[in-house]
Design a protein around this motif. Structure first.
Motif, PDB file in Angstrom:
ATOM      1  N   SER A   2     -19.467  18.440   8.935  1.00 58.67           N
ATOM      2  CA  SER A   2     -18.816  17.203   8.539  1.00 58.67           C
ATOM      3  C   SER A   2     -17.347  17.438   8.211  1.00 58.67           C
ATOM      4  O   SER A   2     -16.999  17.816   7.090  1.00 58.67           O
ATOM      5  N   MET A  31     -20.706  14.745  11.720  1.00 55.63           N
ATOM      6  CA  MET A  31     -20.483  13.537  10.913  1.00 55.63           C
ATOM      7  C   MET A  31     -19.018  13.576  10.491  1.00 55.63           C
ATOM      8  O   MET A  31     -18.623  14.400   9.659  1.00 55.63           O
ATOM      9  N   SER A  32     -18.223  12.724  11.101  1.00 62.79           N
ATOM     10  CA  SER A  32     -16.776  12.791  10.899  1.00 62.79           C
ATOM     11  C   SER A  32     -16.312  11.869   9.770  1.00 62.79           C
ATOM     12  O   SER A  32     -16.695  10.703   9.718  1.00 62.79           O
ATOM     13  N   TYR A  33     -15.465  12.419   8.890  1.00 63.61           N
ATOM     14  CA  TYR A  33     -14.782  11.566   7.923  1.00 63.61           C
ATOM     15  C   TYR A  33     -13.710  10.826   8.723  1.00 63.61           C
ATOM     16  O   TYR A  33     -12.591  11.293   8.882  1.00 63.61           O
ATOM     17  N   THR A  34     -14.085   9.685   9.251  1.00 66.34           N
ATOM     18  CA  THR A  34     -13.230   8.952  10.186  1.00 66.34           C
ATOM     19  C   THR A  34     -12.062   8.285   9.475  1.00 66.34           C
ATOM     20  O   THR A  34     -10.911   8.400   9.882  1.00 66.34           O
ATOM     21  N   ALA A  64     -21.523   5.981   7.905  1.00 69.49           N
ATOM     22  CA  ALA A  64     -21.801   6.499   6.559  1.00 69.49           C
ATOM     23  C   ALA A  64     -20.687   6.065   5.610  1.00 69.49           C
ATOM     24  O   ALA A  64     -19.563   5.808   6.045  1.00 69.49           O
ATOM     25  N   ALA A  89     -18.059  12.249  18.113  1.00 66.96           N
ATOM     26  CA  ALA A  89     -18.701  12.240  16.792  1.00 66.96           C
ATOM     27  C   ALA A  89     -20.065  11.564  16.885  1.00 66.96           C
ATOM     28  O   ALA A  89     -20.270  10.657  17.692  1.00 66.96           O
ATOM     29  N   ASP A  90     -21.012  12.030  16.059  1.00 59.66           N
ATOM     30  CA  ASP A  90     -22.357  11.444  16.047  1.00 59.66           C
ATOM     31  C   ASP A  90     -22.507  10.383  14.964  1.00 59.66           C
ATOM     32  O   ASP A  90     -23.304   9.460  15.089  1.00 59.66           O
ATOM     33  N   ILE A  91     -21.766  10.558  13.877  1.00 56.14           N
ATOM     34  CA  ILE A  91     -21.809   9.629  12.748  1.00 56.14           C
ATOM     35  C   ILE A  91     -20.370   9.474  12.242  1.00 56.14           C
ATOM     36  O   ILE A  91     -19.639  10.466  12.144  1.00 56.14           O
ATOM     37  N   ILE A 143     -26.089  19.553   5.618  1.00 51.58           N
ATOM     38  CA  ILE A 143     -24.775  19.142   6.109  1.00 51.58           C
ATOM     39  C   ILE A 143     -23.726  19.988   5.399  1.00 51.58           C
ATOM     40  O   ILE A 143     -23.865  20.278   4.199  1.00 51.58           O
ATOM     41  N   MET A 202     -17.684   8.074   9.175  1.00 51.52           N
ATOM     42  CA  MET A 202     -17.737   7.879   7.719  1.00 51.52           C
ATOM     43  C   MET A 202     -16.482   7.190   7.197  1.00 51.52           C
ATOM     44  O   MET A 202     -15.380   7.417   7.721  1.00 51.52           O
ATOM     45  N   LEU A 258     -25.800  19.502  10.520  1.00 46.08           N
ATOM     46  CA  LEU A 258     -24.615  18.716  10.884  1.00 46.08           C
ATOM     47  C   LEU A 258     -23.415  19.368  10.222  1.00 46.08           C
ATOM     48  O   LEU A 258     -23.514  19.840   9.090  1.00 46.08           O
TER      49      LEU A 258
END
Ligand code: PBG
Length: 328
Positions: free
Chosen positions: A164, A191-194, A270, A243-245, A116, A247, A162
């Motif tokens: 991120s 994998m986004s830091y949402t 995450a 986004a897939d994941i 990642i 965070m 991935l």
């Protein structure tokens, strides 16, 4: 006492407690953040005792050792030499830069490892911000998103599993997805830091990478710690943008956000136990005030219980080894 309902019956022995336990940690849900640097020396990080900036050889050795402990995913953070930092952060998409070389070395050594990468400009930007900075000090959203797409494509070409984005610019997930798809990387996930908060807990990390902002703070892009509904709004956007994941970051102070997002989205969630959380535990342990194994496993269990499926933690390898010792 005439008590027919006694909750303590379910706590009476290790065997019964094991049967009724609601949350279990597994090394497979951990992601180990690894710092990397140029040169052949592994450097201990003063602001994060127990962590290193790894040379590429040291990185591969550490990834092997984490793999042996059961870890299957790592995330890379580069310490970029000062002379390569520029206002436009061009080094972030240099195909022969530190991160692409690290990805290729890991891919060759451990083909099944999930690699990642962090997508943000702060390690490369002479201003120390995650985005490009205008003359008047504003952080430029749309121009930054273009740069982030270049950076992510550079990582994808090198073999990242991935990407991120940790920058908190608006619209970057949709732009990254479109750029990856157009370049024929439909399998590279995001994998986004949402919900990344403007937290005081990132100080030790910025010390590790020498990436603190030269002026101002990150409050115009990272979220206000006082806000919860705003995290839901960000989660809906990231989900709609592909986004897939998702965070949440930091983890330990933001368990309510994890809990809420867990019920808002079907996506994997995450949590990042960040450098300041790591250091709080390490300092108390070094002073002899807390038992390291117990406090680390409790902190990770709490993060998982609150709703995180995946956990990024500097304790990943050590925690995996402790878990292998078996439950009590
Ligand atoms: C920067 C980035 C930061 C962290 C991960 N990516 C620092 C920041 O936003 O200033 C922090 C991680 C940690 O503190 O462990 N894009």
């Amino acid at each position: 006492m005439p008590l027919s309902i006694r909750p303590r019956r379910n706590r009476q022995s290790a065997a019964i407690r094991g049967l009724v336990r609601e949350t279990r940690l597994s090394p497979r849900q951990f992601i180990l953040p690894l710092f990397i640097t140029e040169g052949s020396l592994d450097e201990p990080i003063a602001s994060m005792p127990g962590c290193h900036r790894w040379s590429l050889d040291g990185l591969v050795a550490e990834a092997h050792s984490a793999w042996a402990a059961g870890i299957r995913a790592i995330v890379l953070f580069p310490r970029i030499a000062d002379n390569l930092k520029t206002p436009q952060a061009e080094e972030a998409w240099n195909p022969n830069g530190l991160v692409p070389r690290a990805i290729r070395a890991l891919r060759a050594a451990l083909p099944a490892l999930a690699i990642i990468t962090d997508v943000a400009l702060d390690p490369y930007n002479s201003d120390g911000h995650d985005g490009l900075v205008a003359d008047d000090g504003r952080i430029l959203n749309d121009e930054t998103v273009v740069a982030l797409c270049r950076q992510a494509l550079c990582h994808a070409h090198a073999g990242a599993t991935l990407v991120s984005p940790s920058d908190m610019m608006d619209g970057r997930v949709a732009a990254l997805r479109a750029a990856l798809d157009a370049a024929h990387f439909p399998d590279v996930g995001i994998m986004s830091y949402t919900a990344k908060y403007a937290s005081a807990c990132y100080g030790p990390f910025r010390g590790a990478l020498d990436s603190a902002p030269k002026s101002g703070d990150k409050k115009t892009y990272q979220m206000d710690p006082a806000n919860r509904r705003e995290a839901v709004r960000e989660a809906r956007l990231d989900e709609a943008e592909g986004a897939d994941i998702l965070m949440v970051k930091p983890a330990g102070f933001y368990l309510d956000i994890l809990h809420q997002l867990r019920s808002e989205t079907p996506l994997p969630l995450a949590a990042y136990q960040v450098s300041g959380e790591y250091l709080m535990i390490k300092s108390a342990v070094a002073a002899g005030w807390l038992d390291e194994k117990k406090i680390v496993l409790e902190s990770l269990t709490a993060i998982h219980r609150a709703g995180a499926d995946l956990i990024l933690t500097y304790f990943a390898k050590q925690a995996a080894l402790w878990l292998a010792e078996g439950e009590e």
